[in-house]
Design a protein around this motif. Structure first.
Motif, short mmCIF file in Angstrom:
data_model
loop_
_atom_site.label_atom_id
_atom_site.label_comp_id
_atom_site.label_asym_id
_atom_site.label_seq_id
_atom_site.Cartn_x
_atom_site.Cartn_y
_atom_site.Cartn_z
N VAL A 160 -22.44 -14.90 0.90
CA VAL A 160 -22.48 -13.44 0.83
C VAL A 160 -23.36 -12.97 -0.32
CG1 VAL A 160 -20.25 -13.09 1.94
CG2 VAL A 160 -20.35 -13.44 -0.54
N SER A 161 -23.55 -13.82 -1.34
CA SER A 161 -24.42 -13.46 -2.46
C SER A 161 -25.90 -13.46 -2.08
CB SER A 161 -24.20 -14.45 -3.61
OG SER A 161 -24.63 -15.75 -3.23
N GLY A 162 -26.23 -14.14 -0.97
CA GLY A 162 -27.63 -14.27 -0.58
C GLY A 162 -28.38 -15.30 -1.39
N SER A 163 -27.67 -16.08 -2.21
CA SER A 163 -28.29 -17.08 -3.07
C SER A 163 -27.83 -18.48 -2.67
CB SER A 163 -27.93 -16.83 -4.54
OG SER A 163 -28.39 -15.56 -4.95
N LEU A 164 -28.78 -19.39 -2.56
CA LEU A 164 -28.51 -20.76 -2.12
C LEU A 164 -28.65 -21.72 -3.30
CD1 LEU A 164 -30.78 -20.60 1.05
CD2 LEU A 164 -28.35 -20.09 0.94
N LYS A 165 -27.63 -22.48 -3.57
CA LYS A 165 -27.68 -23.42 -4.69
C LYS A 165 -28.33 -24.73 -4.25
CE LYS A 165 -24.86 -25.96 -8.02
NZ LYS A 165 -23.49 -26.35 -8.44
N VAL A 166 -29.23 -25.26 -5.10
CA VAL A 166 -29.80 -26.59 -4.87
C VAL A 166 -29.57 -27.42 -6.12
CG1 VAL A 166 -31.55 -25.84 -3.22
CG2 VAL A 166 -32.11 -25.86 -5.64
N GLN A 167 -29.26 -28.69 -5.92
CA GLN A 167 -28.99 -29.59 -7.05
C GLN A 167 -29.75 -30.89 -6.85
OE1 GLN A 167 -26.71 -28.59 -9.68
NE2 GLN A 167 -27.99 -30.16 -10.62
N PRO A 168 -30.98 -30.96 -7.37
CA PRO A 168 -31.76 -32.20 -7.25
C PRO A 168 -31.13 -33.31 -8.06
CG PRO A 168 -33.11 -30.34 -8.04
CD PRO A 168 -31.70 -29.94 -8.14
N PRO A 169 -31.58 -34.55 -7.87
CA PRO A 169 -31.13 -35.63 -8.72
C PRO A 169 -31.53 -35.37 -10.18
CG PRO A 169 -32.24 -36.47 -6.78
CD PRO A 169 -32.47 -35.00 -6.81
N ARG A 170 -30.88 -36.03 -11.09
CA ARG A 170 -31.13 -35.86 -12.52
C ARG A 170 -32.62 -36.09 -12.82
NH1 ARG A 170 -28.42 -35.72 -17.27
NH2 ARG A 170 -29.28 -36.83 -19.06
N ASN A 171 -33.16 -35.26 -13.69
CA ASN A 171 -34.55 -35.34 -14.17
C ASN A 171 -35.58 -34.88 -13.14
OD1 ASN A 171 -33.70 -36.26 -16.68
ND2 ASN A 171 -33.79 -38.41 -16.05
N TRP A 172 -35.12 -34.24 -12.06
CA TRP A 172 -36.05 -33.62 -11.11
C TRP A 172 -35.78 -32.12 -11.06
CZ3 TRP A 172 -40.19 -35.62 -8.52
CH2 TRP A 172 -40.35 -37.02 -8.60
N THR A 173 -36.79 -31.36 -10.77
CA THR A 173 -36.63 -29.91 -10.71
C THR A 173 -37.42 -29.33 -9.54
OG1 THR A 173 -36.81 -27.85 -11.98
CG2 THR A 173 -38.58 -29.43 -12.25
N VAL A 174 -36.95 -28.24 -8.99
CA VAL A 174 -37.65 -27.52 -7.91
C VAL A 174 -38.65 -26.58 -8.55
CG1 VAL A 174 -37.39 -25.92 -5.99
CG2 VAL A 174 -35.67 -27.69 -6.37
N THR A 175 -39.90 -26.65 -8.11
CA THR A 175 -40.96 -25.81 -8.67
C THR A 175 -41.39 -24.68 -7.75
OG1 THR A 175 -42.64 -27.32 -7.81
CG2 THR A 175 -41.86 -27.71 -10.07
N LYS A 176 -41.10 -24.81 -6.46
CA LYS A 176 -41.54 -23.78 -5.52
C LYS A 176 -40.67 -23.81 -4.28
CE LYS A 176 -45.70 -22.10 -3.12
NZ LYS A 176 -47.12 -22.39 -2.80
N ALA A 177 -40.39 -22.64 -3.71
CA ALA A 177 -39.61 -22.53 -2.47
C ALA A 177 -40.32 -21.58 -1.53
CB ALA A 177 -38.20 -22.03 -2.76
N THR A 178 -40.54 -22.05 -0.29
CA THR A 178 -41.30 -21.24 0.69
C THR A 178 -40.56 -21.25 2.03
OG1 THR A 178 -43.36 -21.98 -0.36
CG2 THR A 178 -43.53 -20.94 1.80
#
Length: 480
Positions: free
Chosen positions: A409-427
């Protein structure tokens, strides 16, 4: 200190020994059982043919035969089971069923149109029933008279089908039932010497039929076996082993699942040592693994009906049948766990498809046209699953996909990559102009914020680009 608390130390040691020793016993490795006809390989096949199989994502199964003429009904009464099993219903006389093929004349059979429907759906491989348990052959076999050649249609069903699908870029796998209700030498068990002699003749018959199929249809990529669960076959481990080796020598690169073989002790799918006998696991029929651990590192696919247990054509679908969105979610779930989904269709006796199947194919195809990057050539991502849907990962790349079915309902999706990785872009796949923002949170995770009022009314996919994190990743942990 040790002297002062020696009693406590001794009692503690005794307690530890008493509690820990059993777990040591449980961890003792099982003794390997020596087998002549168990698995001949550990781990996955690494050749190009098997790698292609892994890239498919979506397949089509087609059950078609003489049973399609009855459509799950006899004398006005519906059979409450899989339509292709209707011969075993005691209300259908064997003599009636065994002569059905003389009416088989599918004037609406058009393999080019079938292939076009599959192509539009996004299918990458087909499994087609050459012969089901009734023994009726849809090719003009020279091993029996119970074939398409004895029908009013007369023409080979398999050849134009293989050619049409191959031309459309869809690989073909041939289904073959070992169990054969029409053959006098078929046995459910081997209890007497006479049973064994008869079944030896049946094994030669089976080998001859399979030789015909691989010889007549050289484009065939693999064989899908069924009807191998009875004691007669389970007691024939040496033969099943030799048969597999023979077929693979006849057609190098041939792919065969885990339903063909039995080991020395009658185990199927996995031998007595727990190793897969086959190129991929075929145990996932109308069910999907819950976790990646459930597939034990094997290749696998799930074969799925649209109605409940409806394989061959049923005039009336009894109970629930799956919506297009349900099937798309099953597809996403299978690929997210490193497998393929194969959706079954059951054409009518005249060769046409029912409207519900055509609608499902069209809907899945429309979704795949936009989102197939999240399905083809994708694998298990290894990320912590979230409630919004499923992750897949492009094989050989650091590109991940979120296949979203449930938007919070918040319209926000949580993502949790493995340790020491990060998401840089979402399309958003299909519409890169949509403003999707990233907000970093603790432990390398992010919230993906969808645009206000965003709604598609159907599952959608967000493509993620990732990179190795540059920070220390040492967020201050809560003190508890």
């Amino acid at each position: 200190m040790i002297k002062k608390f020696s009693g406590l130390v001794v009692s503690t040691i005794i307690f530890m020994v008493a509690t820990v020793t059993p777990s040591f016993a449980q961890q003792k490795p099982k003794e390997k059982i020596e087998l002549q006809h168990g698995a001949h390989r550990t781990g996955k096949r690494t050749d190009a043919d098997m790698q292609t199989w892994r890239t498919y994502g979506l397949g089509q199964f087609i059950h078609w035969g003489a049973y399609s003429l009855l459509g799950g009904k006899y004398n006005g009464e519906y059979y409450n089971g899989a339509a292709e099993w209707i011969r075993v219903w005691n209300k259908v006389p064997n003599a009636v069923y065994d002569n059905l093929y003389k009416q088989f004349n599918p004037q609406q059979y058009n393999p080019t149109q079938w292939a076009a429907m599959a192509k539009q759906m996004g299918v990458k491989y087909l499994t087609f029933t050459t012969k089901h348990h009734d023994g009726f052959c849809l090719w003009p076999s020279k091993t029996t008279s119970y074939t398409i050649a004895g029908t009013p249609y007369k023409k080979d069903i398999i050849k134009p089908l293989v050619e049409a699908y191959t031309k459309a870029g869809i690989d073909v796998y041939l289904y073959f039932s070992v169990m054969d209700w029409s053959h006098p030498d078929w046995r459910y068990d081997l209890k007497t010497r006479e049973d064994t002699i008869a079944f030896d003749r049946f094994k030669k018959f089976t080998k001859d039929q399979l030789t015909e199929l691989l010889t007549l249809y050289p484009e065939t990529k693999g064989l899908w076996f069924d009807g191998t669960w009875d004691n007669s076959w389970k007691k024939s481990g040496a033969f099943t082993d030799s048969l597999e080796q023979y077929l693979k020598a006849l057609r190098p690169g041939l792919i065969i699942g885990s339903r063909l073989r039995a080991d020395d002790l009658g185990n199927r799918h996995n031998d007595a040592n727990g190793l897969l006998m086959g190129d991929y696991e075929q145990g996932w029929e109308r069910k999907i693994p819950k976790t990646y651990a459930d597939v034990h590192g094997n290749d696998w696919d799930c074969v799925m009906t649209i109605p409940e247990n409806g394989w061959g054509y049923q005039e009336k679908w009894l109970g629930h049948w799956k919506t297009s969105n349900e099937l798309i979610e099953m597809l996403a779930q299978c690929v997210s766990l490193g497998g393929n989904l194969v959706v079954n269709f059951g054409p009518k006796g005249d060769g046409s498809f029912r409207p519900e199947e055509m609608t499902a194919a069209k809907d899945i195809g429309a979704w795949m046209k936009i989102n197939s990057n999240a399905i083809y050539n994708c694998e298990y991502a290894g990320w912590e699953k979230q409630d919004w849907g499923y992750y897949t990962k492009r094989t050989g790349e650091n590109k991940y996909y979120m296949i979203v079915f449930n938007v919070p309902v918040s319209g926000s999706l949580k993502v949790q990559p493995p340790r020491n990785w990060t998401v840089t872009k979402a399309t958003l796949l299909g519409d890169a102009t949509k403003n999707i923002s990233l907000e970093k949170i603790d432990y390398g995770g992010s919230f993906i914020h969808l645009p206000k009022g965003f709604s598609t009314g159907k599952p959608f996919v967000i493509e993620l680009e990732t990179q190795k994190a540059t920070g220390t990743g040492n967020e201050q942990k809560a003190k508890t």
